[in-house]
Design a protein around this motif. Structure first.
Motif, PDB file in Angstrom:
ATOM      1  N   ARG A  14       0.840  -1.190   0.000  1.00 39.46           N
ATOM      2  CA  ARG A  14       0.000   0.000   0.000  1.00 39.46           C
ATOM      3  C   ARG A  14       0.872   1.235   0.000  1.00 39.46           C
ATOM      4  O   ARG A  14       1.839   1.341   0.731  1.00 39.46           O
ATOM      5  N   ARG A  15       0.494   2.202  -0.793  1.00 41.45           N
ATOM      6  CA  ARG A  15       1.249   3.448  -0.854  1.00 41.45           C
ATOM      7  C   ARG A  15       0.330   4.621  -0.569  1.00 41.45           C
ATOM      8  O   ARG A  15      -0.783   4.677  -1.059  1.00 41.45           O
ATOM      9  N   THR A  56       9.788   5.701   7.854  1.00 43.99           N
ATOM     10  CA  THR A  56       8.759   5.065   7.028  1.00 43.99           C
ATOM     11  C   THR A  56       9.123   5.145   5.553  1.00 43.99           C
ATOM     12  O   THR A  56       8.996   4.164   4.812  1.00 43.99           O
ATOM     13  N   LEU A  76       2.378  -3.619   3.985  1.00 43.28           N
ATOM     14  CA  LEU A  76       2.565  -2.496   4.897  1.00 43.28           C
ATOM     15  C   LEU A  76       1.461  -2.527   5.942  1.00 43.28           C
ATOM     16  O   LEU A  76       0.276  -2.502   5.600  1.00 43.28           O
ATOM     17  N   GLU A  78       0.172  -0.352   8.940  1.00 41.62           N
ATOM     18  CA  GLU A  78       0.302   0.961   9.571  1.00 41.62           C
ATOM     19  C   GLU A  78      -0.292   0.905  10.971  1.00 41.62           C
ATOM     20  O   GLU A  78      -1.478   0.619  11.151  1.00 41.62           O
ATOM     21  N   GLY A  80       0.299   3.419  13.542  1.00 45.44           N
ATOM     22  CA  GLY A  80       0.287   4.670  14.289  1.00 45.44           C
ATOM     23  C   GLY A  80      -1.051   4.977  14.927  1.00 45.44           C
ATOM     24  O   GLY A  80      -1.120   5.546  16.023  1.00 45.44           O
ATOM     25  N   ASP A 124       4.889  -0.521  10.782  1.00 48.83           N
ATOM     26  CA  ASP A 124       5.247   0.898  10.781  1.00 48.83           C
ATOM     27  C   ASP A 124       4.723   1.604  12.024  1.00 48.83           C
ATOM     28  O   ASP A 124       3.542   1.505  12.354  1.00 48.83           O
ATOM     29  N   ASN A 125       5.605   2.329  12.720  1.00 51.48           N
ATOM     30  CA  ASN A 125       5.259   3.097  13.929  1.00 51.48           C
ATOM     31  C   ASN A 125       4.872   2.175  15.082  1.00 51.48           C
ATOM     32  O   ASN A 125       3.727   2.132  15.527  1.00 51.48           O
ATOM     33  N   CYS A 126       5.855   1.457  15.605  1.00 51.11           N
ATOM     34  CA  CYS A 126       5.603   0.442  16.636  1.00 51.11           C
ATOM     35  C   CYS A 126       5.850   0.914  18.065  1.00 51.11           C
ATOM     36  O   CYS A 126       5.516   0.191  19.003  1.00 51.11           O
ATOM     37  N   GLY A 295      -5.910   7.800  11.688  1.00 51.83           N
ATOM     38  CA  GLY A 295      -5.720   7.531  10.269  1.00 51.83           C
ATOM     39  C   GLY A 295      -6.045   8.769   9.457  1.00 51.83           C
ATOM     40  O   GLY A 295      -5.316   9.751   9.474  1.00 51.83           O
ATOM     41  N   ARG A 341      -4.934  13.378   5.973  1.00 54.85           N
ATOM     42  CA  ARG A 341      -4.250  12.652   7.034  1.00 54.85           C
ATOM     43  C   ARG A 341      -3.147  13.512   7.634  1.00 54.85           C
ATOM     44  O   ARG A 341      -2.416  14.203   6.924  1.00 54.85           O
ATOM     45  N   GLU A 344       1.861  11.001  11.871  1.00 56.40           N
ATOM     46  CA  GLU A 344       1.675  10.660  13.280  1.00 56.40           C
ATOM     47  C   GLU A 344       2.352  11.668  14.205  1.00 56.40           C
ATOM     48  O   GLU A 344       1.791  12.055  15.232  1.00 56.40           O
TER      49      GLU A 344
END
Length: 717
Positions: A14-15, A56, A76, A78, A80, A124-126, A295, A341, A344
């Motif tokens: 996903r982009r 990211t 991917l 996400e 966050g 991503d964003n852990c 999101g 969006r 984060e």
């Protein structure tokens, strides 16, 4: 098993609109090469660094350049916006396209799905759910020996075998060094600022007259990409000299100092403070208020939640446009929809500002109220031409729905609203393959709100039915019996008829067709008297199925009424279930060719919405019709393809007694016609086709070059 999603799509990365251009990786060739090298030697690589440093984007670049090494998918995930660590496995499963509809734990389903897959998964964003990410990653890597995981976090996971790459800020020119314009391009921070400045202001050029100012800007921003991007966006309205002066004032540093005297996180914080100060008062307030969204959000939601108290609704669009121009908000296109969006780091900053202004509780309630209204509208319009639209809308809003539910279940006095939201989303949990998550929210809400209310009654029957759909009919019974008792205490006819219907549905799935027909016929009359079209459609469908599977000829008339109702409402997903039940009736009546026609029509509709459960049912039933029609090779292949879909949603059809006889009968006939060896080979061929090819084959016959065209279905066919 190949790691294909249950909706039949090829795994893909996903982009968002902020990724995918070459300038996203300015100055990252060394880190890119090192991360790729690490992935060749380690199955877990974690990119660490301060917020805004570009972890990211680097991970996306690594994925782009290594995707050929992962033929089963690059994913991917996400994280966050994920607030509850307990939903991490479900979130990963959803990102992988899995339909979580079984009674098994989502982690077990993920392990099975990835066991033989050569895939790359990006978490991503852990940092805010570090322990959960560490435990899940360790479990998946042990279960799936060809899986690789790429993590972005402000700190390592601490899992055995983890390789850590610290992502530095971009290179900046050394202090006191005089540069020529040609030399400045050697520094990644200058190149990024130059590129973004030219995008913000096409007249911008880097020359002798502004080079020193640009170099000082990059030093002041310490080479942090997010800070540079925020600064460059201001060049639409300010000169580089004005930007530097304002930034110096914000950082309160003397000309002789550099941001090396500050920790990098303080540099980023100061640059975001500075960007906030450059916004108009309305933009500042909207930035803070938008932080309540998880999101992304659409303009309609922003207008409803963020307007008022100093921001007229008609001003929201202009303020949103201003924040997009300043690179605070990211504009993303999703099909025909535009969503917005906050990164984060920017969202967390806005949340602090919102709390400081004392507006957080009020905005959280407004956010919750908006999503409660949205869910109510979706349910009211479910049996309509908007089914596919609503499914897509709710899927795009899933992170916000989670946030609204978490607010309801953590704030005193809000639980009844949580019951309403979780129960009204019954079709979302089902169609989107989120049955396990739906039961998670319903279970929490029911535990917190034991009082006799209509909302509790609805939550009880929804939770009971979701249990049945997971093959857990034992757990469903106490929920449905409690619902019936509560309805009698409240003298609530709607709750009572739903309890009756889903007790009938449970009997159907248990294979007790006689009891099912009696209860479902009673429910049909109750929904008809109340004018409840949603309830009437589902009860008619279940009654048609019960009659069909028991050989009751009333299936034709009941199915025709169900199909007519769906056709009148122009509801494609509901119509597909009516067609499926009628197809089974025709198959039981010895008309496999006509049955297959209806089943292909149903399969076509279910592919559109990615209904993994419905696709599995259609593939299974089409195998039965092929067996009955003497098409043994085709039938065995379809059984193999169906088994792949059943596994992808974590369910075995053998767990549903109402399907057991049909499956066993088809298998016996196919083995007899082909012999054990040919049967096993055909099943393997079907399983290897992949869902897309198998579905095309089921729809169009042995050659996809001759499309199958459905004719108008009628109950008399």
């Amino acid at each position: 098993m190949s790691a294909h999603g249950a909706n039949g799509t090829r795994p893909h990365l996903r982009r968002g609109t902020s990724f995918g251009d070459e300038s996203s990786l300015i100055g990252r060739r060394r880190q890119l090469a090192e991360a790729k090298r690490m992935l060749r030697h380690s199955r877990l690589v974690t990119l660490t660094g301060v917020g805004g440093v570009g972890k990211t984007k680097l991970a996306m670049g690594v994925a782009d350049e290594t995707r050929r090494a992962f033929p089963d998918g690059v994913w991917l995930v996400e994280l966050g916006a994920l607030e509850e660590e307990g939903l991490l496995p479900q979130t990963v499963a959803t990102a992988l396209g899995l339909r979580d509809q079984s009674a098994r734990h989502p982690t077990d389903m993920l392990c099975d799905h990835l066991r033989d897959a050569r895939s790359l998964m990006i978490l991503d964003n852990c940092e805010h759910i570090l322990d959960g990410c560490a435990a899940l990653t360790d479990r998946l890597l042990r279960a799936a020996p060809r899986l690789c995981v790429l993590v972005t976090s402000r700190q390592p996971l601490g899992v055995d075998g983890e390789s850590v790459l610290s992502v530095p800020a971009l290179a900046v020119p050394e202090p006191h060094r005089t540069l020529r314009p040609a030399e400045a391009g050697h520094y990644a921070s200058v190149r990024l600022l130059q590129r973004r400045a030219a995008e913000a202001s096409p007249d911008f050029t880097l020359g002798a007259e502004n080079l020193e100012t640009v170099v000082r800007l990059c030093r002041r921003l310490d080479g942090i990409p997010l800070a540079i991007e925020l600064a460059a966006a201001q060049l639409r309205t300010l000169t580089p000299q004005e930007l530097l002066r304002r930034l110096d004032e914000r950082l309160e540093l003397s000309p002789a100092q550099t941001t090396a005297d500050l920790p990098r996180h303080e540099t980023l914080r100061s640059s975001i403070d500075w960007s906030f100060d450059l916004c108009s008062p309305g933009e500042q307030r909207l930035w803070a208020r938008l932080s309540v969204f998880a999101g992304s959000c659409g303009l309609e939601a922003a207008e409803a939640v963020c307007s008022g108290d100093g921001i007229p609704e008609e001003r929201i669009f202009d303020l949103v446009a201003g924040l997009v121009d300043k690179s605070v908000l990211i504009r993303e296109e999703q099909g025909t929809q535009v969503r917005y969006r906050l990164l984060e780091t920017i969202r967390q900053y806005g949340a602090e500002r919102l709390a400081d202004a004392g507006e957080k509780p009020a905005l959280q309630r407004r956010h919750r109220d908006w999503y409660l209204q949205l869910v109510d509208r979706a349910e009211a319009e479910w049996l309509s031409p908007r089914q596919e639209t609503w499914l897509a809308r709710l899927q795009s809003e899933h992170a916000n729905i989670r946030t609204a539910l978490e607010f309801c279940l953590s704030e005193p006095g809000q639980t009844q609203a949580g019951l309403k939201i979780a129960a009204s989303l019954w079709f979302h949990w089902l169609c989107s393959g989120l049955i396990s998550e739906g039961r998670h929210w319903l279970g929490r809400a029911l535990a917190l709100a034991p009082q006799d209310t209509v909302a509790r009654g609805k939550a009880l029957w929804v939770d009971g039915w979701l249990s049945v759909l997971r093959g857990d009919t034992a757990s469903a019974l106490p929920r449905l019996e409690e619902c019936r008792a509560l309805a009698l205490r409240l003298h609530d006819a709607s709750t009572l008829v739903h309890a009756t219907q889903y007790l009938g549905g449970r009997a159907l799935y248990e294979g007790d067709f006689r009891q099912a027909i009696g209860l479902l016929a009673e429910a049909v009359e109750g929904h008809r008297a109340a004018g409840d079209r949603n309830g009437l459609m589902t009860a008619l469908y279940q009654l048609t199925l019960a009659c069909a599977m028991s050989g009751d000829p009333r299936a034709a008339d009941v199915g025709k009424e169900c199909l007519d109702l769906c056709n009148e409402a122009h509801a494609p997903w509901s119509r597909s279930y009516a067609l499926w039940a009628l197809g089974l009736h025709l198959w039981r009546q010895g008309e496999p060719s006509r049955a297959a026609e209806l089943l292909r029509d149903a399969l076509n509709a279910r592919r559109v919405v990615g209904d993994g459960w419905g696709i599995a049912l259609c593939m299974e039933a089409l195998a039965w019709t092929a067996a009955s029609a003497g098409e043994a090779e085709r039938g065995a292949r379809l059984l193999g393809a169906a088994e792949v879909v059943w596994r992808s949603i974590g369910i075995s059809q053998s767990g549903f007694r109402h399907l057991a006889a049909g499956h066993e009968g088809a298998e016996i006939r196919l083995r007899t016609d082909l012999g054990d060896r040919r049967y096993a080979a055909a099943v393997r061929r079907g399983a290897k086709m992949g869902l897309d090819r198998a579905a095309d084959w089921a729809l169009y016959g042995s050659s996809a070059s001759t499309p199958w065209a459905p004719r108008e279905a009628a109950a008399g066919q």
